[in-house]
Design a protein around this motif. Structure first.
Motif, PDB file in Angstrom:
ATOM      1  N   ARG A 157       0.815  -1.234   0.165  1.00  0.00           N
ATOM      2  CA  ARG A 157       0.157   0.028  -0.061  1.00  0.00           C
ATOM      3  C   ARG A 157       0.922   1.288  -0.028  1.00  0.00           C
ATOM      4  NH1 ARG A 157      -2.913  -1.354   4.085  1.00  0.00           N
ATOM      5  NH2 ARG A 157      -4.429  -2.671   3.122  1.00  0.00           N
ATOM      6  N   ILE A 158       2.035   1.425   0.991  1.00  0.00           N
ATOM      7  CA  ILE A 158       2.666   2.472   0.991  1.00  0.00           C
ATOM      8  C   ILE A 158       3.706   2.379  -0.488  1.00  0.00           C
ATOM      9  CG2 ILE A 158       4.978   3.422   1.970  1.00  0.00           C
ATOM     10  CD1 ILE A 158       3.750   2.362   4.631  1.00  0.00           C
ATOM     11  N   THR A 159       3.905   1.304  -0.854  1.00  0.00           N
ATOM     12  CA  THR A 159       4.802   1.397  -2.228  1.00  0.00           C
ATOM     13  C   THR A 159       3.871   2.057  -3.392  1.00  0.00           C
ATOM     14  OG1 THR A 159       6.042  -0.718  -1.800  1.00  0.00           O
ATOM     15  CG2 THR A 159       6.098  -0.183  -4.075  1.00  0.00           C
ATOM     16  N   ALA A 160       2.776   1.791  -3.289  1.00  0.00           N
ATOM     17  CA  ALA A 160       1.982   2.532  -4.531  1.00  0.00           C
ATOM     18  C   ALA A 160       1.840   3.793  -4.045  1.00  0.00           C
ATOM     19  CB  ALA A 160       0.557   1.554  -4.557  1.00  0.00           C
ATOM     20  N   ALA A 161       1.645   4.262  -2.822  1.00  0.00           N
ATOM     21  CA  ALA A 161       1.618   5.675  -2.672  1.00  0.00           C
ATOM     22  C   ALA A 161       2.673   6.606  -2.979  1.00  0.00           C
ATOM     23  CB  ALA A 161       1.108   5.754  -1.104  1.00  0.00           C
ATOM     24  N   LEU A 162       3.878   5.783  -2.645  1.00  0.00           N
ATOM     25  CA  LEU A 162       4.968   6.635  -3.072  1.00  0.00           C
ATOM     26  C   LEU A 162       5.344   6.690  -4.394  1.00  0.00           C
ATOM     27  CD1 LEU A 162       7.422   4.839  -0.206  1.00  0.00           C
ATOM     28  CD2 LEU A 162       6.698   7.286  -0.485  1.00  0.00           C
ATOM     29  N   LYS A 163       4.972   5.557  -5.068  1.00  0.00           N
ATOM     30  CA  LYS A 163       5.008   5.756  -6.870  1.00  0.00           C
ATOM     31  C   LYS A 163       4.068   6.775  -7.383  1.00  0.00           C
ATOM     32  CE  LYS A 163       6.691   4.213 -10.833  1.00  0.00           C
ATOM     33  NZ  LYS A 163       8.189   4.417 -10.828  1.00  0.00           N
ATOM     34  N   THR A 164       3.084   6.924  -6.899  1.00  0.00           N
ATOM     35  CA  THR A 164       2.145   8.170  -7.268  1.00  0.00           C
ATOM     36  C   THR A 164       2.850   9.341  -6.819  1.00  0.00           C
ATOM     37  OG1 THR A 164      -0.074   6.703  -6.738  1.00  0.00           O
ATOM     38  CG2 THR A 164      -0.238   9.045  -6.907  1.00  0.00           C
ATOM     39  N   LEU A 165       3.360   9.458  -5.747  1.00  0.00           N
ATOM     40  CA  LEU A 165       3.940  10.745  -5.535  1.00  0.00           C
ATOM     41  C   LEU A 165       4.946  11.110  -6.489  1.00  0.00           C
ATOM     42  CD1 LEU A 165       4.370  13.363  -3.913  1.00  0.00           C
ATOM     43  CD2 LEU A 165       5.871  11.921  -2.138  1.00  0.00           C
ATOM     44  N   GLU A 166       5.871  10.023  -6.675  1.00  0.00           N
ATOM     45  CA  GLU A 166       7.151  10.321  -7.518  1.00  0.00           C
ATOM     46  C   GLU A 166       6.820  10.454  -8.826  1.00  0.00           C
ATOM     47  OE1 GLU A 166      11.531   7.992  -8.506  1.00  0.00           O
ATOM     48  OE2 GLU A 166       9.819   7.022  -7.070  1.00  0.00           O
ATOM     49  N   ASN A 167       5.636   9.867  -9.430  1.00  0.00           N
ATOM     50  CA  ASN A 167       5.225  10.490 -10.606  1.00  0.00           C
ATOM     51  C   ASN A 167       4.884  11.642 -10.930  1.00  0.00           C
ATOM     52  OD1 ASN A 167       5.985   7.704 -11.598  1.00  0.00           O
ATOM     53  ND2 ASN A 167       3.994   6.865 -11.424  1.00  0.00           N
ATOM     54  N   LYS A 168       4.209  12.129  -9.878  1.00  0.00           N
ATOM     55  CA  LYS A 168       3.617  13.224 -10.079  1.00  0.00           C
ATOM     56  C   LYS A 168       4.730  14.443  -9.807  1.00  0.00           C
ATOM     57  CE  LYS A 168      -0.090  16.527  -7.923  1.00  0.00           C
ATOM     58  NZ  LYS A 168      -0.727  16.615  -9.037  1.00  0.00           N
ATOM     59  N   LEU A 169       5.737  14.260  -9.106  1.00  0.00           N
ATOM     60  CA  LEU A 169       6.683  15.257  -9.082  1.00  0.00           C
ATOM     61  C   LEU A 169       7.846  15.079 -10.087  1.00  0.00           C
ATOM     62  CD1 LEU A 169       7.522  15.147  -5.202  1.00  0.00           C
ATOM     63  CD2 LEU A 169       6.215  16.767  -6.628  1.00  0.00           C
ATOM     64  N   GLN A 170       7.804  13.879 -10.635  1.00  0.00           N
ATOM     65  CA  GLN A 170       8.736  13.919 -11.983  1.00  0.00           C
ATOM     66  C   GLN A 170       8.049  14.448 -13.104  1.00  0.00           C
ATOM     67  OE1 GLN A 170       9.411   9.588 -12.174  1.00  0.00           O
ATOM     68  NE2 GLN A 170      11.521   9.622 -10.954  1.00  0.00           N
ATOM     69  N   ALA A 171       6.851  14.248 -13.252  1.00  0.00           N
ATOM     70  CA  ALA A 171       6.211  15.183 -14.295  1.00  0.00           C
ATOM     71  C   ALA A 171       6.351  16.607 -14.193  1.00  0.00           C
ATOM     72  CB  ALA A 171       4.675  14.645 -14.305  1.00  0.00           C
ATOM     73  N   LYS A 172       6.565  17.151 -12.896  1.00  0.00           N
ATOM     74  CA  LYS A 172       6.875  18.477 -12.964  1.00  0.00           C
ATOM     75  C   LYS A 172       8.213  18.780 -12.897  1.00  0.00           C
ATOM     76  CE  LYS A 172       2.561  19.021 -10.191  1.00  0.00           C
ATOM     77  NZ  LYS A 172       2.300  19.347  -8.610  1.00  0.00           N
TER      78      LYS A 172
END
Length: 231
Positions: free
Chosen positions: A158-173
């Motif tokens: 569950r935490i791994t998925a949340a971290l991936k969401t965060l990382e993808n969003k910030l990398q897109a920026k």
């Protein structure tokens, strides 16, 4: 797994799925994508408070009292860690680290560390739900040890998925690496996963001046806490 801890993980993950966590930090990172912003002050305040959340393990008799294990630390209950390749960090001069799988009392990893005070585990991924023992050896003499447990699979995923969401969003920026590391560290802070907080902080290869100061203060501040606070 402690039910209150599981509840905190679930609630934090649900909140994180909507990216409600860290909105201000994400905005800062977007405005300054090539330069890390000043992020670390709140984490520093928690780490260096009168009752720091990290409880290092220090030897009780010479010569091992010269070693202080910072990560994994030793709170009153066995430290739970998300990372399956965790950070090992300490203060003092050590010769070797050794990792034992306590399920079968088998040594699974050993490394010479004479020229460093931190090491990110590079062996086979550690297993969810399993408890391990880290020994840090001084010369040919005794070792300081600490036990820790890798988080159970359900919570970890569950935490791994949340971290991936965060990382993808910030990398897109196009956020700077340190901004991403801080966002993850801040997320782990909210869950009380302090070994993972420290791993994110130490993972930045070219830290900003603020992070560099914090990293230098970590062993000084945490390993000089009164013994009653450490153990």
């Amino acid at each position: 797994m402690n039910k209150s801890f599981l509840s905190r993980v679930i609630l934090s993950s649900l909140a994180f799925s909507t990216l409600a966590i860290l909105p201000n930090q994400a905005v800062i990172a977007q405005k300054n994508p090539q330069k890390p912003a000043s992020f670390w002050s709140n984490i520093s305040q928690l780490l260096f408070s009168n009752k720091p959340p990290v409880k290092p393990r220090k030897g009780g008799s010479r010569p091992i009292d010269s070693i202080c294990i910072i990560s994994p630390d030793a709170p009153s209950e066995t430290r739970i860690i998300w990372s399956d390749r965790p950070l090992f960090a300490w203060q003092g001069k050590a010769r070797k680290i050794q990792l034992t799988d306590l399920n079968n009392n088998t040594v699974i990893f050993s490394e010479n560390v004479e020229n460093t005070q931190q090491y990110t585990y590079t062996g086979e991924p550690l297993q969810p739900g399993q408890t391990y023992k880290l020994d840090i050896f001084i010369g040919d003499g005794p070792a300081v040890l600490v036990e820790f447990q890798i988080m159970e699979s359900e919570e970890r995923d569950r935490i791994t998925a949340a971290l991936k969401t965060l990382e993808n969003k910030l990398q897109a920026k196009k956020s700077h690496h340190e901004a991403i590391a801080f966002a993850k560290a801040n997320y782990f802070t909210k869950l009380g996963l302090w070994s993972d907080v420290l791993q994110q902080a130490y993972s930045v290869q070219k830290p900003s001046p603020e992070l560099d100061r914090m990293l230098k203060e970590i062993p000084k501040q945490l390993c000089t806490q009164p013994k009653s606070d450490r153990l």
